[in-house]
Design a protein around this motif. Structure first.
Motif, PDB file in Angstrom:
ATOM      1  N   ASP A 206       5.210 -15.608  29.461  1.00  0.00           N
ATOM      2  CA  ASP A 206       5.580 -14.407  28.715  1.00  0.00           C
ATOM      3  C   ASP A 206       7.053 -14.065  28.895  1.00  0.00           C
ATOM      4  O   ASP A 206       7.701 -13.587  27.965  1.00  0.00           O
ATOM      5  CB  ASP A 206       4.720 -13.211  29.134  1.00  0.00           C
TER       6      ASP A 206
ATOM      7  N   LYS B  10       9.219 -13.517  25.720  1.00  0.00           N
ATOM      8  CA  LYS B  10       9.704 -12.167  25.406  1.00  0.00           C
ATOM      9  C   LYS B  10      11.171 -11.927  25.766  1.00  0.00           C
ATOM     10  O   LYS B  10      11.805 -11.036  25.212  1.00  0.00           O
ATOM     11  CB  LYS B  10       8.843 -11.128  26.118  1.00  0.00           C
TER      12      LYS B  10
ATOM     13  N   LYS C 101      13.312 -13.795  20.491  1.00  0.00           N
ATOM     14  CA  LYS C 101      12.828 -12.408  20.485  1.00  0.00           C
ATOM     15  C   LYS C 101      13.765 -11.495  21.266  1.00  0.00           C
ATOM     16  O   LYS C 101      13.687 -10.283  21.150  1.00  0.00           O
ATOM     17  CB  LYS C 101      11.424 -12.322  21.065  1.00  0.00           C
ATOM     18  N   CYS C 102      14.639 -12.088  22.092  1.00  0.00           N
ATOM     19  CA  CYS C 102      15.574 -11.274  22.874  1.00  0.00           C
ATOM     20  C   CYS C 102      16.911 -11.987  23.020  1.00  0.00           C
ATOM     21  O   CYS C 102      17.808 -11.793  22.223  1.00  0.00           O
ATOM     22  CB  CYS C 102      14.992 -10.926  24.241  1.00  0.00           C
TER      23      CYS C 102
END
Length: 186
Positions: free
Chosen positions: A99, A103, A108-109
């Motif tokens: 994760d 994430k 996504k970041c």
């Protein structure tokens, strides 16, 4: 240099140095330099993912840091890093290794194309994952992982623990050699 405490999507590709970087000593400087070198070669933005642990320190957990959070960020920037993402430890410490990659490191970041860490890097909930898991989890995202071998000076690894031990013994010349700059107290 841009600094943020938020984990939010970036619209640029990055080469990310990842770690706590307590002291930004010569070993850390090698990791930062490797990320900067990859960024230049691949036309990426050099970034750092680190974290602050003020609540854990307030609870008496862990040991004292070698330098202040402000000095840490200044030294990281002086090593060529353009972007520092430094959320509180509590904001991501519960994530599994998989994760964390999904994430935080993925598009996504941090939108990482490259991740650089020390060979003894640990991550994920309860530090359950190491470099082999990092490579495995980053692979499907096309993220290259480079694990920097430990820097050895005078027959011993350069580490924050070693520097703290030298400080306790009053060996300031050795501390300065390992840090790569003059130790001071703010």
């Amino acid at each position: 240099m841009i600094e943020t405490a938020k984990i939010e999507p970036l619209n640029v590709k990055t080469a990310v140095a990842i770690g706590y970087f307590d002291g930004v000593h010569k070993g850390h400087q090698m990791i930062l330099g490797t990320a900067v070198d990859h960024a230049k070669q691949m036309e990426l933005h050099p970034a750092v993912f680190t974290f602050d642990m003020p609540s854990r320190r307030a609870e008496g957990k862990g040991t004292k840091d070698l330098i202040t959070a402000r000095d840490k960020k200044r030294l990281i920037a002086e090593n060529g890093i353009e972007l520092i993402v430094s959320p509180s430890f509590e904001s991501f410490c519960g994530l599994s290794g998989r994760d964390f990659v999904d994430k935080v490191l993925s598009r996504k970041c941090l939108n990482a194309a490259v991740v650089v860490c020390g060979e003894d890097f640990r991550f994920g909930k309860d530090r359950q994952c190491g470099v082999s898991e990092l490579k495995r989890y980053c692979g499907p995202y096309g993220i290259q992982v480079f694990a920097q071998e430990a820097l050895v000076i005078n027959g011993e690894r350069v580490s924050s623990s070693r520097i703290k031990a030298e400080l306790q013994k009053g060996e300031i010349e050795t501390v300065n050699e390992l840090l790569g700059y003059q130790y001071s107290v703010s």
